[in-house]
Design a protein around this motif. Structure first.
Motif, PDB file in Angstrom:
ATOM      1  N   HIS A 116       8.760  32.597 -61.635  1.00 49.24           N
ATOM      2  CA  HIS A 116       7.485  33.302 -61.555  1.00 49.24           C
ATOM      3  C   HIS A 116       7.105  33.725 -62.968  1.00 49.24           C
ATOM      4  O   HIS A 116       7.905  33.660 -63.896  1.00 49.24           O
ATOM      5  CB  HIS A 116       7.557  34.493 -60.594  1.00 49.24           C
ATOM      6  N   GLY A 117       5.871  34.137 -63.150  1.00 52.30           N
ATOM      7  CA  GLY A 117       5.330  34.407 -64.473  1.00 52.30           C
ATOM      8  C   GLY A 117       6.171  35.321 -65.332  1.00 52.30           C
ATOM      9  O   GLY A 117       6.440  35.018 -66.498  1.00 52.30           O
ATOM     10  N   LYS A 167       8.108  34.481 -68.778  1.00 59.90           N
ATOM     11  CA  LYS A 167       7.799  35.285 -69.960  1.00 59.90           C
ATOM     12  C   LYS A 167       9.071  35.845 -70.585  1.00 59.90           C
ATOM     13  O   LYS A 167       9.253  35.793 -71.804  1.00 59.90           O
ATOM     14  CB  LYS A 167       6.839  36.414 -69.593  1.00 59.90           C
ATOM     15  N   HIS A 194       0.571  38.048 -72.264  1.00 48.50           N
ATOM     16  CA  HIS A 194       0.047  37.427 -71.047  1.00 48.50           C
ATOM     17  C   HIS A 194      -1.132  36.499 -71.349  1.00 48.50           C
ATOM     18  O   HIS A 194      -1.304  35.480 -70.691  1.00 48.50           O
ATOM     19  CB  HIS A 194      -0.384  38.506 -70.045  1.00 48.50           C
ATOM     20  N   TYR A 211      -0.337  32.819 -69.462  1.00 53.06           N
ATOM     21  CA  TYR A 211      -0.998  32.420 -68.218  1.00 53.06           C
ATOM     22  C   TYR A 211      -2.038  31.311 -68.395  1.00 53.06           C
ATOM     23  O   TYR A 211      -2.097  30.400 -67.554  1.00 53.06           O
ATOM     24  CB  TYR A 211      -1.533  33.649 -67.481  1.00 53.06           C
ATOM     25  N   LEU A 267       0.051  28.217 -68.491  1.00 49.62           N
ATOM     26  CA  LEU A 267       0.522  27.859 -67.148  1.00 49.62           C
ATOM     27  C   LEU A 267      -0.595  27.161 -66.373  1.00 49.62           C
ATOM     28  O   LEU A 267      -0.369  26.129 -65.733  1.00 49.62           O
ATOM     29  CB  LEU A 267       0.993  29.109 -66.391  1.00 49.62           C
ATOM     30  N   ASP A 268      -1.789  27.708 -66.442  1.00 46.71           N
ATOM     31  CA  ASP A 268      -2.932  27.089 -65.756  1.00 46.71           C
ATOM     32  C   ASP A 268      -3.218  25.693 -66.290  1.00 46.71           C
ATOM     33  O   ASP A 268      -3.536  24.779 -65.513  1.00 46.71           O
ATOM     34  CB  ASP A 268      -4.171  27.969 -65.881  1.00 46.71           C
ATOM     35  N   LYS A 320       1.404  25.612 -58.478  1.00 48.87           N
ATOM     36  CA  LYS A 320       1.386  27.069 -58.432  1.00 48.87           C
ATOM     37  C   LYS A 320       1.294  27.490 -56.978  1.00 48.87           C
ATOM     38  O   LYS A 320       0.443  27.024 -56.233  1.00 48.87           O
ATOM     39  CB  LYS A 320       0.172  27.569 -59.219  1.00 48.87           C
ATOM     40  N   THR A 374       2.416  37.908 -56.970  1.00 45.84           N
ATOM     41  CA  THR A 374       3.287  37.098 -57.824  1.00 45.84           C
ATOM     42  C   THR A 374       3.130  35.617 -57.523  1.00 45.84           C
ATOM     43  O   THR A 374       3.317  35.189 -56.386  1.00 45.84           O
ATOM     44  CB  THR A 374       4.760  37.506 -57.611  1.00 45.84           C
ATOM     45  N   ASN A 375       2.800  34.862 -58.554  1.00 46.70           N
ATOM     46  CA  ASN A 375       2.749  33.403 -58.427  1.00 46.70           C
ATOM     47  C   ASN A 375       4.096  32.819 -58.804  1.00 46.70           C
ATOM     48  O   ASN A 375       4.806  33.344 -59.662  1.00 46.70           O
ATOM     49  CB  ASN A 375       1.679  32.825 -59.355  1.00 46.70           C
ATOM     50  N   TYR A 415       5.972  29.024 -59.796  1.00 46.60           N
ATOM     51  CA  TYR A 415       5.631  27.710 -60.328  1.00 46.60           C
ATOM     52  C   TYR A 415       6.783  26.742 -60.097  1.00 46.60           C
ATOM     53  O   TYR A 415       7.948  27.107 -60.206  1.00 46.60           O
ATOM     54  CB  TYR A 415       5.343  27.809 -61.830  1.00 46.60           C
TER      55      TYR A 415
END
Length: 98
Positions: free
Chosen positions: A22-23, A27, A40, A44, A47-48, A58, A65-66, A68
């Motif tokens: 997750h993000g 990180k 961030h 992010y 990630l996109d 995703k 919470t996303n 991946y």
């Protein structure tokens, strides 16, 4: 993978190696590797971009919470990159003769 930045490649590798990517987990790994905080606003959007390129999917871990995952295409790209790198690094660990 030739069109990715080094940072995007690092993000992809980290996600491939994490159990629950997750993000904030991504990180934290990148913060450690780069020895500085990754903000961030940098993470992010990258990630996109990787999702948009079809290298990541995703999903939602919970409402905030996303999570991946690396797609099959992403795995193929990682494998192709490692093969390409290995042709240049095969002799790195070979003993040198004087």
């Amino acid at each position: 993978m030739h069109d990715l930045t080094g940072f995007q490649r690092d993000v992809l590798y980290v996600i491939a190696g994490l159990e629950e990517p997750h993000g904030l987990a991504v990180k934290a790994e990148l913060d450690d590797y780069y020895e500085q905080e990754i903000n961030h606003g940098r993470l992010y959007p990258n990630l996109d971009d990787l999702v948009g390129k079809g290298l990541l999917e995703k999903g939602e871990l919970d409402k905030r919470t996303n999570v991946y995952t690396v797609t099959q295409r992403g795995v193929r790209e990682i494998e192709a990159r490692r093969e390409w790198e290995s042709q240049y690094l095969e002799d790195v660990n070979a003993p040198t003769t004087s």
